[in-house]
Design a protein around this motif. Structure first.
Motif, PDB file in Angstrom:
ATOM      1  N   LYS A 129       0.895  -1.184  -0.023  1.00  0.00           N
ATOM      2  CA  LYS A 129      -0.039  -0.030  -0.047  1.00  0.00           C
ATOM      3  C   LYS A 129       0.820   1.247   0.060  1.00  0.00           C
ATOM      4  O   LYS A 129       0.317   2.440  -0.336  1.00  0.00           O
ATOM      5  CB  LYS A 129      -0.821   0.192   1.152  1.00  0.00           C
ATOM      6  N   HIS A 130       2.178   1.111   0.552  1.00  0.00           N
ATOM      7  CA  HIS A 130       2.842   2.301   0.326  1.00  0.00           C
ATOM      8  C   HIS A 130       4.075   2.038  -0.875  1.00  0.00           C
ATOM      9  O   HIS A 130       4.699   1.119  -1.053  1.00  0.00           O
ATOM     10  CB  HIS A 130       3.913   2.346   1.432  1.00  0.00           C
ATOM     11  N   ALA A 135       7.820  -1.279  -3.891  1.00  0.00           N
ATOM     12  CA  ALA A 135       8.728  -1.209  -4.792  1.00  0.00           C
ATOM     13  C   ALA A 135       9.922  -2.229  -4.292  1.00  0.00           C
ATOM     14  O   ALA A 135      10.532  -3.116  -4.919  1.00  0.00           O
ATOM     15  CB  ALA A 135       9.385   0.137  -5.133  1.00  0.00           C
ATOM     16  N   ILE A 136      10.401  -2.037  -3.287  1.00  0.00           N
ATOM     17  CA  ILE A 136      11.399  -2.935  -2.441  1.00  0.00           C
ATOM     18  C   ILE A 136      10.811  -4.315  -2.277  1.00  0.00           C
ATOM     19  O   ILE A 136      11.478  -5.101  -2.828  1.00  0.00           O
ATOM     20  CB  ILE A 136      11.900  -2.400  -1.057  1.00  0.00           C
ATOM     21  N   ALA A 137       9.642  -4.577  -1.925  1.00  0.00           N
ATOM     22  CA  ALA A 137       9.060  -5.683  -1.515  1.00  0.00           C
ATOM     23  C   ALA A 137       8.890  -6.789  -2.973  1.00  0.00           C
ATOM     24  O   ALA A 137       9.290  -7.704  -3.070  1.00  0.00           O
ATOM     25  CB  ALA A 137       7.683  -5.534  -0.903  1.00  0.00           C
ATOM     26  N   SER A 138       8.774  -5.906  -4.051  1.00  0.00           N
ATOM     27  CA  SER A 138       8.501  -6.519  -5.410  1.00  0.00           C
ATOM     28  C   SER A 138       9.875  -6.928  -5.679  1.00  0.00           C
ATOM     29  O   SER A 138       9.966  -8.108  -6.522  1.00  0.00           O
ATOM     30  CB  SER A 138       8.003  -5.703  -6.522  1.00  0.00           C
ATOM     31  N   GLN A 246      11.604  -0.352   6.229  1.00  0.00           N
ATOM     32  CA  GLN A 246      12.767  -0.433   6.906  1.00  0.00           C
ATOM     33  C   GLN A 246      13.032  -2.117   6.953  1.00  0.00           C
ATOM     34  O   GLN A 246      14.175  -2.755   6.850  1.00  0.00           O
ATOM     35  CB  GLN A 246      12.730   0.095   8.417  1.00  0.00           C
ATOM     36  N   SER A 247      12.054  -2.843   7.119  1.00  0.00           N
ATOM     37  CA  SER A 247      12.272  -4.390   6.894  1.00  0.00           C
ATOM     38  C   SER A 247      12.616  -4.702   5.758  1.00  0.00           C
ATOM     39  O   SER A 247      13.625  -5.438   5.584  1.00  0.00           O
ATOM     40  CB  SER A 247      10.911  -5.044   7.641  1.00  0.00           C
ATOM     41  N   MET A 248      11.911  -4.128   4.690  1.00  0.00           N
ATOM     42  CA  MET A 248      12.220  -4.595   3.266  1.00  0.00           C
ATOM     43  C   MET A 248      13.570  -4.278   2.990  1.00  0.00           C
ATOM     44  O   MET A 248      14.090  -4.978   2.083  1.00  0.00           O
ATOM     45  CB  MET A 248      11.383  -3.832   2.274  1.00  0.00           C
ATOM     46  N   ARG A 249      13.993  -2.999   3.495  1.00  0.00           N
ATOM     47  CA  ARG A 249      15.589  -2.503   3.328  1.00  0.00           C
ATOM     48  C   ARG A 249      16.496  -3.677   3.671  1.00  0.00           C
ATOM     49  O   ARG A 249      17.362  -4.250   2.833  1.00  0.00           O
ATOM     50  CB  ARG A 249      15.891  -1.279   3.983  1.00  0.00           C
ATOM     51  N   SER A 250      16.337  -4.399   4.781  1.00  0.00           N
ATOM     52  CA  SER A 250      17.263  -5.282   5.189  1.00  0.00           C
ATOM     53  C   SER A 250      16.996  -6.532   4.720  1.00  0.00           C
ATOM     54  O   SER A 250      17.723  -7.376   4.440  1.00  0.00           O
ATOM     55  CB  SER A 250      17.190  -5.405   6.614  1.00  0.00           C
ATOM     56  N   TYR A 251      15.592  -6.963   4.600  1.00  0.00           N
ATOM     57  CA  TYR A 251      15.098  -8.258   3.790  1.00  0.00           C
ATOM     58  C   TYR A 251      15.740  -8.229   2.365  1.00  0.00           C
ATOM     59  O   TYR A 251      16.103  -9.492   2.008  1.00  0.00           O
ATOM     60  CB  TYR A 251      13.783  -8.420   3.814  1.00  0.00           C
ATOM     61  N   HIS A 252      15.720  -7.238   1.397  1.00  0.00           N
ATOM     62  CA  HIS A 252      16.188  -7.428   0.167  1.00  0.00           C
ATOM     63  C   HIS A 252      17.549  -7.830   0.329  1.00  0.00           C
ATOM     64  O   HIS A 252      18.215  -8.457  -0.650  1.00  0.00           O
ATOM     65  CB  HIS A 252      15.615  -6.457  -0.805  1.00  0.00           C
ATOM     66  N   PHE A 277      13.448 -13.733   3.172  1.00  0.00           N
ATOM     67  CA  PHE A 277      12.266 -13.105   3.349  1.00  0.00           C
ATOM     68  C   PHE A 277      11.128 -13.718   2.548  1.00  0.00           C
ATOM     69  O   PHE A 277      10.100 -13.991   2.928  1.00  0.00           O
ATOM     70  CB  PHE A 277      12.256 -11.642   3.145  1.00  0.00           C
ATOM     71  N   THR A 278      11.306 -13.932   1.294  1.00  0.00           N
ATOM     72  CA  THR A 278      10.415 -14.335   0.516  1.00  0.00           C
ATOM     73  C   THR A 278      10.397 -15.834   0.092  1.00  0.00           C
ATOM     74  O   THR A 278       9.517 -16.473  -0.744  1.00  0.00           O
ATOM     75  CB  THR A 278      10.460 -13.742  -1.104  1.00  0.00           C
ATOM     76  N   ASN A 279      11.368 -16.511   0.549  1.00  0.00           N
ATOM     77  CA  ASN A 279      11.443 -18.013   0.589  1.00  0.00           C
ATOM     78  C   ASN A 279      12.166 -18.588   1.619  1.00  0.00           C
ATOM     79  O   ASN A 279      13.412 -18.724   1.435  1.00  0.00           O
ATOM     80  CB  ASN A 279      12.083 -18.482  -0.859  1.00  0.00           C
ATOM     81  N   TYR A 280      11.538 -18.849   2.847  1.00  0.00           N
ATOM     82  CA  TYR A 280      12.195 -19.599   3.723  1.00  0.00           C
ATOM     83  C   TYR A 280      11.870 -21.238   4.052  1.00  0.00           C
ATOM     84  O   TYR A 280      11.019 -21.631   3.429  1.00  0.00           O
ATOM     85  CB  TYR A 280      11.811 -19.014   5.197  1.00  0.00           C
TER      86      TYR A 280
END
Lengths: 454, 103
Positions: A129-130, A135-138, A246-252, A277-280
């Motif tokens: 939604k933000h 963009a980072i999550a994608s 902030q989470s996505m910054r470190s996740y990606h 993050f996207t495949n544990y």
């Protein structure tokens, strides 16, 4: 009249002058010699390295790029691996491998936390939604396919150095790829999921029949950790528009590092799987503790590092590459969390417990926080995107590096009485719950923060 | 910058010693010790305070900065006044310059 003492004094003066001259000559000669030795590089490299690394703590194999561990002033003790403890977390029974479909976000997706939470989570709406967070999550989602995280190792094993040197090399690879912290642990078998969750479309129908069993059991885990950015956290409420970013910054970033490391290890001829993050295929908290990068905090699932607190995200690589594991650490966090409770005081969903003592959960002790409340708030938060308020207010997380915070964390790592003192000082100076406007760099779209209408 | 500041702090510490040395020695030894202990304490608290205030204000911790101003500089002021009194800079009756000028 000539006084005897005058003559004696002048002799003493002369003696003194001679001594001073000799001293100056000796000093000049020493400086000259040292300079010449330096210029000729006469000191063996090993001696120079030994001198440079004579001080400082290290855990496991020493990295060349980060030769000493940076624990931010905390007094850290190393703990042996054993069956009764994982670091400072007491194991009191048989820890069962959990199904990925039973984790908080999957439960939300399955509708177990109500329709609003399901809507909020579906296709990561609470992040997407933000536009910046989305963009980072994608990008992070592009790392999700199985061929990114795993694969068949090269049939020919390449020549590699001994496990100590290989561990050093793997740590340096991760630091080179911009990890903030790296640790190597013995992979706890119970950290693996029993099953991978099925697709989101199956989850939303609460259908777990297409779950895939996790059969991998590799002996080592490499954990890479990235800071969630101090200044951003200082400017944020902890649950506004930037929170998920902030989470996505470190996740990606950790995701990228873990995928590259796993690829590299497979190129060497050994098995390796990245978990991000996207495949544990594994829970990260026990991996972090096993790799000597932190202790389990009052939040119940966030593992705090002595320098970063839990202002970080991690990814991991499980592997059978021969390595030397680091030791789990103890920096007094349990004593600190027992008397602090600042996260519980500030949690907007009331999910974090104020209990003094831990409870048994799935065969180990932890504080009894309510993950349903936490997940519900994060996926339905109408003031922003997700939430990290506990991270913002935690006295271990909220500081720039300075001599007094270094002293503070040292105090905080020395038992309950000193922890209470640090908490009071932290409150007195207003750390944690302030918003420093000068760092607020991001844009907000509050009209987008509600739940999706369809 | 840091090296210059450490050097400056050292110079100021030594200058302070030279400044109070003529007045620090008292008839009783414990009074002399008290003077020096207070001087070191005052210097440490002032130095810590200035550093603390500078770092916190540059990061933007408003409450920490204002609290530190009251706490550290307040303590510094109190100790400075006590020290000045003990060293005779404050509170001594002024010597009459010309005793003959009397009504």
């Amino acid at each position: 009249m000539v006084r005897f003492s005058d003559g004696e004094g002048s002799q003493q003066d002369q003696k003194f002058r001679m001594n001073r001259r000799k001293f100056l000559k000796a000093g000049a000669a020493s400086a000259l010699t040292a300079g010449m030795v330096g210029a000729m590089k006469a000191l063996p490299a090993e001696a120079a390295e030994a001198a440079a690394n004579a001080t400082g703590v290290q855990n496991g194999a020493k990295s060349k790029l980060h030769p000493t561990a940076d624990y931010g002033g905390a007094g850290v003790k190393f703990v042996e691996h054993n069956d009764q403890w994982l670091g400072t977390t007491k194991i009191v029974g048989n820890i069962k491998n959990i199904h990925e479909g039973d984790t908080g976000f999957s439960q939300a997706n399955r509708g177990k936390y109500g329709p609003d939470a399901q809507k909020g989570y579906y296709h990561y709406h609470f992040v997407m939604k933000h536009p910046f967070n989305g963009a980072i999550a994608s990008f992070a989602l592009s790392l999700a396919p199985d061929f990114m995280v795993s694969g068949i190792p090269s049939p020919q094993k390449l020549r590699i150095p001994d496990p100590e040197q290989m561990s050093q090399h793997i740590k340096d690879c991760a630091y080179f790829l911009r990890a903030d912290e790296v640790g190597i642990g013995k992979m706890p078998p119970y950290a693996y999921y029993s099953h991978k969750a099925p697709s989101q479309d199956d989850l939303i129908k609460d259908d777990l029949s297409n779950s895939v069993p996790v059969t991998e059991r590799l002996p080592y885990v490499i954990v890479v950790m990235i800071d969630q950015h101090l200044e951003t956290m200082l400017a944020s409420t902890g649950y506004d528009g930037i929170s998920a970013a902030q989470s996505m910054r470190s996740y990606h970033t950790t995701g990228v590092i873990s995928v590259i490391l796993a690829n590299y290890i497979r190129n060497l001829g050994y098995n390796a799987r990245a978990h991000h993050f996207t495949n544990y295929a594994a829970v990260m908290a026990p991996c972090i503790m096993a790799a000597g990068l932190g202790e389990l905090s009052r939040t119940g699932d966030c593992v705090a590092h002595p320098r970063l607190g839990f202002r970080h995200k991690v990814a991991a690589v499980t592997t059978d590459l021969p390595l030397v594991p680091d030791k789990p650490i103890d920096f007094g966090l349990l004593d600190f969390c027992r008397v602090c409770g600042k996260c519980a005081d500030n949690c907007p969903s009331g999910a974090i417990t104020h209990d003094k003592d831990m409870v048994e959960y799935n065969g180990y002790l932890r504080w009894n926080s309510n993950f349903q409340k936490c997940t519900e708030f994060r996926v339905t938060n109408k003031d922003g995107s997700s939430c990290g308020r506990c991270m913002k207010v935690c006295p271990w997380d909220s500081k720039e590096q300075s001599w007094f915070h270094t002293a503070g964390t040292w105090i905080g790592s020395k038992g309950e009485a000193s922890s209470r003192l640090l908490k009071q000082i932290d409150d007195m100076f207003g750390y944690g719950d302030e918003q420093i406007e000068k760092y607020k760099w991001w844009l907000e779209w509050p009209e987008r923060y509600g739940l999706p209408t369809n | 910058m840091g090296t210059i500041l450490v050097f400056l702090a050292g110079i100021l510490f030594l200058a302070g010693i030279l400044f109070i040395k003529p007045r620090a020695k008292q008839d009783l030894k414990w009074k002399t010790v008290v003077n020096w202990v207070l001087y070191v304490l005052w210097y440490a608290i002032t130095g810590i305070g200035i550093s603390f205030i500078y770092i916190n204000s540059s990061v933007g911790h408003v409450k920490a900065t204002s609290t530190a101003i009251f706490l550290f500089l307040g303590l510094s002021l109190v100790i400075a006044i006590i020290l000045a009194r003990l060293l005779g800079f404050l509170g001594k009756t002024r010597k009459e310059i010309n005793p003959s000028i009397k009504a």
